[in-house]
Design a protein around this motif. Structure first.
Motif, PDB file in Angstrom:
ATOM      1  N   THR A 438      90.212 -21.662  37.088  1.00 27.14           N
ATOM      2  CA  THR A 438      89.006 -22.574  37.154  1.00 27.14           C
ATOM      3  C   THR A 438      88.591 -23.159  35.906  1.00 27.14           C
ATOM      4  O   THR A 438      87.885 -24.339  36.041  1.00 27.14           O
ATOM      5  CB  THR A 438      87.812 -21.637  37.590  1.00 27.14           C
ATOM      6  N   GLY A 439      89.290 -22.965  34.694  1.00 26.59           N
ATOM      7  CA  GLY A 439      88.911 -23.574  33.362  1.00 26.59           C
ATOM      8  C   GLY A 439      87.693 -22.693  32.931  1.00 26.59           C
ATOM      9  O   GLY A 439      86.784 -22.106  33.644  1.00 26.59           O
ATOM     10  N   PHE A 440      87.765 -22.412  31.420  1.00 27.35           N
ATOM     11  CA  PHE A 440      86.636 -21.735  31.089  1.00 27.35           C
ATOM     12  C   PHE A 440      85.322 -22.263  31.098  1.00 27.35           C
ATOM     13  O   PHE A 440      84.283 -21.405  31.226  1.00 27.35           O
ATOM     14  CB  PHE A 440      87.143 -21.224  29.567  1.00 27.35           C
ATOM     15  N   GLY A 441      85.308 -23.660  30.915  1.00 28.71           N
ATOM     16  CA  GLY A 441      84.054 -24.544  31.085  1.00 28.71           C
ATOM     17  C   GLY A 441      83.292 -24.010  32.480  1.00 28.71           C
ATOM     18  O   GLY A 441      82.268 -23.778  32.376  1.00 28.71           O
ATOM     19  N   ASN A 442      84.015 -23.961  33.353  1.00 28.41           N
ATOM     20  CA  ASN A 442      83.454 -23.972  34.871  1.00 28.41           C
ATOM     21  C   ASN A 442      83.080 -22.306  35.088  1.00 28.41           C
ATOM     22  O   ASN A 442      82.014 -22.144  35.902  1.00 28.41           O
ATOM     23  CB  ASN A 442      84.588 -24.165  35.829  1.00 28.41           C
ATOM     24  N   ALA A 443      83.816 -21.340  34.509  1.00 31.05           N
ATOM     25  CA  ALA A 443      83.638 -19.919  34.624  1.00 31.05           C
ATOM     26  C   ALA A 443      82.500 -19.511  34.040  1.00 31.05           C
ATOM     27  O   ALA A 443      82.116 -18.429  33.824  1.00 31.05           O
ATOM     28  CB  ALA A 443      84.967 -19.458  34.689  1.00 31.05           C
ATOM     29  N   ALA A 444      82.244 -20.170  32.616  1.00 34.21           N
ATOM     30  CA  ALA A 444      81.328 -19.492  31.686  1.00 34.21           C
ATOM     31  C   ALA A 444      80.313 -18.748  32.157  1.00 34.21           C
ATOM     32  O   ALA A 444      79.799 -17.654  31.647  1.00 34.21           O
ATOM     33  CB  ALA A 444      81.479 -20.514  30.576  1.00 34.21           C
ATOM     34  N   GLY A 445      79.698 -19.587  32.944  1.00 35.12           N
ATOM     35  CA  GLY A 445      78.034 -19.366  33.384  1.00 35.12           C
ATOM     36  C   GLY A 445      78.231 -17.814  34.204  1.00 35.12           C
ATOM     37  O   GLY A 445      77.519 -16.879  33.977  1.00 35.12           O
ATOM     38  N   HIS A 446      79.363 -17.600  35.291  1.00 30.92           N
ATOM     39  CA  HIS A 446      79.520 -16.278  35.762  1.00 30.92           C
ATOM     40  C   HIS A 446      79.845 -15.368  34.699  1.00 30.92           C
ATOM     41  O   HIS A 446      79.407 -14.152  35.006  1.00 30.92           O
ATOM     42  CB  HIS A 446      80.558 -16.729  37.072  1.00 30.92           C
TER      43      HIS A 446
END
Length: 553
Positions: A438-446
């Motif tokens: 997913t990429g860290f930017g997309n997954a960071a919130g979760h």
């Protein structure tokens, strides 16, 4: 309607004249939903009273269907409806619908069904649907009658009803409205009348009546091939089935806990799941109708405990075939749910209806992936296949993975969390694997919500790994930017050609701009704490003293 016409209907002297007046009214107002002219000089109450007087008079039998059709049209208008409705009128409609008191009748004593007039019964049911939907008073009156017993009694003898397609559709619509809006009727049907058992039996009866698709004329573009025959559900059966599924959703909405409350509930789920699995196999006249059926099944599955999801993918016996097989199991039903997700994603183009469209199916797939190992592995293959082309960000493209990654940044937080949890489960709750897909930017919130920004993993899964990197991915891996999840072309050095003084000047400009944003509250600096979650810092210099941890797999 004019006062003279209402008076002519009320008098009852000339049924032919009343018939003409009612025919004319219906022709003019078949698509009208408000009747403000009836508010004048008490016309509304006079007209309703006249119509019900005819319904209670056996001498007016010839115009009962017309009177009921007129009431059906009038009942669309909520004006004064609460003050108009009385228990006697509701009882009259129940009688005309053929919903007699069956308490003293045994299973074989349903002869009154042969005596009722189909048109009268259907119109009476339509009137009851409108009134119970628009009026709490009407629903309260229904709660004091035997309407629940009558509806369940007809469900019990579904196959014996002479004109069941017309009758059962509106029986189910009425049952859905009552169980949705009256808690006491819902509890009575579920606990006293064993409604879930009889509704599931009714679904079984419908399944036994469907014809097998053999000529391919009604192809709906589903994922089943011609080599494996599938049952075909006619439109009239489909409408009844969807109403039954919606009613069952109402009945188990509060009882769908993680564990079955008792043996009776466990037996109910064991009986229900094979029926839902069989319904996920069937075809319909169009793709839209197939997806409507699957949507109702998904809604119902949201209230089914995860332990029963294993029955969606039964083991294949010797000689049995399935279009989709995995680990010696029939995966057709699970593939049907995946195709429903793809369909919903295709037609959900804005955030306006994201939650309504996507929440049920995402909830079901989350429960499936977490509850059954082989279902999770199959879903992983479908949603997160081995990576090959990593030249584009994960959210760019039309694959299922791409579409789900786009939802990781949707402002609809409930949908975002469901998608993130689904992908995280498919990644065996490993941070490194989640970032990879997913990429860290997309997954960071979760990851921040779970306290995993510093790396690690969530729940424990089996030690065997089903993650195999392709040659293309291994070749591109050194050049992948983990933040965006794809490779990036070489970038020019912005400091090239600058003197040390110029570099220091640009750096101070950046520091001043950042300090301004912090002082004005636009951003708040943070670092990753021991619990893996972001922790605010008082000054940006603290970041220098405590460098952030990097995510690890």
């Amino acid at each position: 309607m004019e006062g003279s016409e209402i008076e002519a209907i009320s008098s009852g002297d000339n049924l032919e004249e009343a018939c003409q007046i009612l025919h004319s009214f219906l022709k003019r107002n078949e698509n009208v939903f408000n009747f403000p002219n009836l508010a004048e000089t008490n016309k509304r109450a006079l007209l309703w009273t006249a119509l019900f007087q005819h319904l209670q008079n056996k001498a007016s039998t010839s115009i009962h269907a017309l009177c009921l059709a007129t009431i059906r049209v009038l009942s669309r208008d909520k004006s004064d409806i609460e003050s108009l409705i009385c228990e006697r009128w509701i009882t009259t409609l129940i009688e005309r619908a053929g919903l007699y008191n069956y308490e003293e009748l045994d299973d074989e004593s349903m002869a009154p069904l042969d005596l009722i007039d189909k048109d009268v019964a259907v119109e009476a049911l339509k009137c009851l649907c409108n009134l119970t939907f628009n009026s709490e008073v009407a629903r309260a009156h229904c709660a004091h009658t035997s309407i629940a017993q009558g509806l369940i009694a007809r469900v019990r003898i579904y196959k014996e009803i002479p004109f069941k397609e017309e009758i059962m559709l509106f029986d189910m619509k009425l049952l859905f409205i009552l169980t949705a809006l009256r808690q006491d009727i819902k509890m009575k049907i579920r606990d006293e009348l064993h409604g879930m058992e009889y509704l599931t039996n009714c679904l079984n009866e419908i399944l036994s009546e469907v014809t097998t698709k053999v000529d391919g004329e009604a192809s709906c573009g589903s994922n089943f091939n011609e080599g494996v025959p599938n049952d075909f559900l006619q439109d009239n059966h489909l409408a009844i089935t969807c109403e039954i599924l919606k009613t069952e959703f109402n009945l188990i909405l509060q009882s769908g806990s993680e564990e079955p409350a008792n043996e009776a509930e466990e037996a109910m789920y064991l009986k229900l799941m094979p029926v839902l699995t069989a319904l996920l196999y069937v075809l319909c006249s169009t793709e839209e109708k197939v997806m409507e059926l699957r949507s109702n099944i998904a809604n119902l599955l949201t209230s089914v405990p995860p332990m029963f999801y294993q029955y969606l993918t039964p083991l294949l016996n010797k000689g049995e075939q399935a279009q989709y097989e995995f680990d010696a199991r029939n995966m057709d039903a699970l593939q049907a749910l995946i195709s429903l997700l793809q369909y919903k994603l295709t037609f959900t183009t804005s955030t306006k209806n994201q939650y309504e469209n996507l929440s049920p199916i995402l909830t079901v797939l989350n429960k499936s992936a977490r509850g059954c190992r082989y279902q999770r592995k199959y879903l992983r293959q479908a949603v997160l296949p081995p990576l090959r082309d990593v030249s584009r960000p994960p959210e760019k493209g039309n694959t299922l993975r791409n579409q789900l990654c786009r939802l990781l940044t949707t402002p609809v937080t409930s949908v975002r969390d469901l998608v993130a949890e689904f992908l995280f489960i498919l990644c065996k709750e490993k941070v490194g694997r989640m970032v990879k897909y997913t990429g860290f930017g997309n997954a960071a919130g979760h990851l921040a919500q779970k306290g995993l920004l510093s790396g690690g993993r969530g729940a424990q899964y089996s030690s065997s790994s089903d993650d195999s990197d392709t040659e293309e991915y291994l070749e591109a891996q050194p050049h992948i930017d983990p933040v965006v999840g794809c490779t990036r072309p070489p970038r020019l050095n912005p400091f090239e050609g600058m003197t040390e003084e110029q570099k220091e000047y640009e750096a101070m400009k950046l520091v001043n701009l950042f300090d301004k944003m912090v002082s004005e509250g636009v951003v708040k600096p943070a670092r990753i704490g021991p619990d893996g979650r972001p922790q605010a810092v008082d000054h940006v210099l603290e970041l220098r003293d405590h460098p952030p941890n990097r995510p690890q797999s």
